[in-house]
Design a protein around this motif. Structure first.
Motif, PDB file in Angstrom:
ATOM      1  N   THR A 115       7.309   4.990 -10.279  1.00 30.56           N
ATOM      2  CA  THR A 115       6.098   4.468  -9.652  1.00 30.56           C
ATOM      3  C   THR A 115       6.167   2.943  -9.637  1.00 30.56           C
ATOM      4  OG1 THR A 115       4.933   4.501 -11.784  1.00 30.56           O
ATOM      5  CG2 THR A 115       4.694   6.437 -10.345  1.00 30.56           C
ATOM      6  N   ASP A 127      -5.715  14.596  -2.593  1.00 33.29           N
ATOM      7  CA  ASP A 127      -6.966  14.079  -3.156  1.00 33.29           C
ATOM      8  C   ASP A 127      -7.469  14.901  -4.336  1.00 33.29           C
ATOM      9  OD1 ASP A 127      -6.954  12.080  -1.277  1.00 33.29           O
ATOM     10  OD2 ASP A 127      -8.183  13.200   0.166  1.00 33.29           O
ATOM     11  N   GLU A 138       4.300  14.203  -3.491  1.00 39.55           N
ATOM     12  CA  GLU A 138       3.054  13.729  -2.895  1.00 39.55           C
ATOM     13  C   GLU A 138       1.884  14.345  -3.655  1.00 39.55           C
ATOM     14  OE1 GLU A 138       3.098  14.696   1.218  1.00 39.55           O
ATOM     15  OE2 GLU A 138       4.656  13.233   1.725  1.00 39.55           O
ATOM     16  N   LYS A 146       0.831  -1.207   0.000  1.00 40.53           N
ATOM     17  CA  LYS A 146       0.000   0.000   0.000  1.00 40.53           C
ATOM     18  C   LYS A 146       0.864   1.256   0.000  1.00 40.53           C
ATOM     19  CE  LYS A 146      -3.725   2.270   2.571  1.00 40.53           C
ATOM     20  NZ  LYS A 146      -4.605   2.190   3.772  1.00 40.53           N
ATOM     21  N   GLN A 147       1.961   1.228   0.763  1.00 41.57           N
ATOM     22  CA  GLN A 147       2.846   2.387   0.815  1.00 41.57           C
ATOM     23  C   GLN A 147       3.465   2.682  -0.552  1.00 41.57           C
ATOM     24  OE1 GLN A 147       3.553   4.505   3.580  1.00 41.57           O
ATOM     25  NE2 GLN A 147       1.715   3.451   4.262  1.00 41.57           N
ATOM     26  N   ASN A 185       2.197   1.794  -3.450  1.00 39.01           N
ATOM     27  CA  ASN A 185       1.159   2.061  -4.448  1.00 39.01           C
ATOM     28  C   ASN A 185       0.416   3.369  -4.208  1.00 39.01           C
ATOM     29  OD1 ASN A 185       1.257   0.002  -6.366  1.00 39.01           O
ATOM     30  ND2 ASN A 185       0.221  -1.436  -5.009  1.00 39.01           N
ATOM     31  N   LYS A 186       0.673   4.007  -3.073  1.00 39.94           N
ATOM     32  CA  LYS A 186      -0.099   5.203  -2.759  1.00 39.94           C
ATOM     33  C   LYS A 186       0.383   6.397  -3.580  1.00 39.94           C
ATOM     34  CE  LYS A 186       2.567   6.874   1.225  1.00 39.94           C
ATOM     35  NZ  LYS A 186       2.500   7.215   2.656  1.00 39.94           N
ATOM     36  N   LYS A 187      -0.298   7.515  -3.425  1.00 40.51           N
ATOM     37  CA  LYS A 187      -0.009   8.691  -4.249  1.00 40.51           C
ATOM     38  C   LYS A 187       1.219   9.432  -3.728  1.00 40.51           C
ATOM     39  CE  LYS A 187      -4.831   9.277  -5.598  1.00 40.51           C
ATOM     40  NZ  LYS A 187      -6.007  10.167  -5.587  1.00 40.51           N
ATOM     41  N   GLU A 188       2.327   8.743  -3.753  1.00 35.14           N
ATOM     42  CA  GLU A 188       3.600   9.319  -3.333  1.00 35.14           C
ATOM     43  C   GLU A 188       4.694   8.591  -4.094  1.00 35.14           C
ATOM     44  OE1 GLU A 188       4.361   9.929   0.943  1.00 35.14           O
ATOM     45  OE2 GLU A 188       6.171   8.745   0.617  1.00 35.14           O
ATOM     46  N   TYR A 189       5.593   9.315  -4.697  1.00 37.13           N
ATOM     47  CA  TYR A 189       6.619   8.667  -5.502  1.00 37.13           C
ATOM     48  C   TYR A 189       7.876   9.529  -5.543  1.00 37.13           C
ATOM     49  CZ  TYR A 189       4.550  11.835  -8.992  1.00 37.13           C
ATOM     50  OH  TYR A 189       4.059  12.938  -9.649  1.00 37.13           O
TER      51      TYR A 189
END
Length: 275
Positions: free
Chosen positions: A266, A119, A116, A66-67, A69-73
């Motif tokens: 990603t 939403d 980051e 989850k970490q 795949n989340k919206k942070e790269y």
């Protein structure tokens, strides 16, 4: 009937022996029931520990997935600046001044940033990330910088051995070195993840990581050898593809032409298997 009554009222040893036999049968039956209950309780305890070990490993796996795949790269940006200037040349005989075009290329090796996305889709980019020398400071970034699987080290050292008169074609080198036929795998140090439990304190899970030169990240989670629960070990392997997604752009800065190449790292889950 009267014979049976007389037998029961008799003081001879036969009645006593029958009573002892009944007592022995009851005692054996009771012992078997207690033994069965004890064995069942033991199995339930083992099943409980087994479930804890399994769910600790699975929880650690899903948490890391989850970490990633989340919206942070992580982004990396490198540049080539083309600077053109007219250099005056004075003729030593006539004293006449002419001008010659001089072109120089200034190459900036990749600089890393953390991005980051909220939403609403708004991107928040950090300041430049420092170069790290240990996986404990940032395992993913450490592997992306590793010379065995990426061209980062080659790009970083380019200016040390090349003149600025030639175009730095290292700018067009891909991030990852290898192909499917020539994969190189790199293992940093194993790490330890702790899963909190409300009733049993903490369960420890070990994570081994490797990344190959095509950008495939393999994470293996297994119960820690520490502690009392050394039986019922579980192992789950998570494979994720690191996509570099390079983007090119050109713009003018202070009269110079600047080419930019931005890598967007990603991760996408390829497989999740119990070992």
């Amino acid at each position: 009937m009267s014979a049976a009554v007389k037998k029961l009222k008799s003081n001879s040893g036969a009645t006593l022996m029958m009573a002892l036999l009944f007592f022995a049968i009851c005692a054996v039956t009771g012992s078997m029931i207690l033994l069965s209950a004890t064995a069942t309780a033991g199995r339930l305890s083992v099943m409980r520990d087994t479930d804890q070990n399994y769910y600790a490993v699975r929880s650690a796996t899903k948490f890391v997935e989850k970490q990633l795949n989340k919206k942070e790269y992580i982004e990396a940006e490198e540049k080539v600046r083309k600077h053109v200037e007219m250099v005056p040349i004075t003729d030593p005989v006539t004293g006449n001044v002419s001008y010659k075009t001089k072109t120089t290329y200034i190459y900036t090796p990749p600089v890393f940033y953390k991005v980051e996305v909220d939403d609403s889709g708004q991107k928040n980019t950090s300041s430049a990330l420092p170069e790290i020398s240990s996986p404990n400071s940032g395992m993913i970034l450490y592997m992306l910088m590793n010379e065995n699987i990426s061209n980062y080290d080659k790009k970083k050292k380019y200016n040390d051995s090349h003149e600025d008169k030639k175009y730095p074609y290292v700018f067009y080198d891909p991030w990852f070195k290898g192909s499917e036929n020539e994969k190189i795998e790199y293992y940093p140090l194993p790490r330890n993840i702790t899963i909190s439990e409300n009733t049993e304190g903490e369960l420890s899970v070990n994570m081994d990581a490797k990344m190959d030169s095509t950008g495939v990240l393999t994470l293996k989670f297994i119960n820690s050898e520490d502690g009392e629960k050394k039986d019922n070990k579980y192992s789950i392997e998570l494979k994720m593809q690191c996509n570099e997604e390079p983007k090119y752009s050109k713009e003018s800065e202070a009269g110079d032409l600047v080419e930019k190449k931005t890598y967007i790292f990603t991760f996408e889950t390829k497989s999740l298997e119990k070992r």
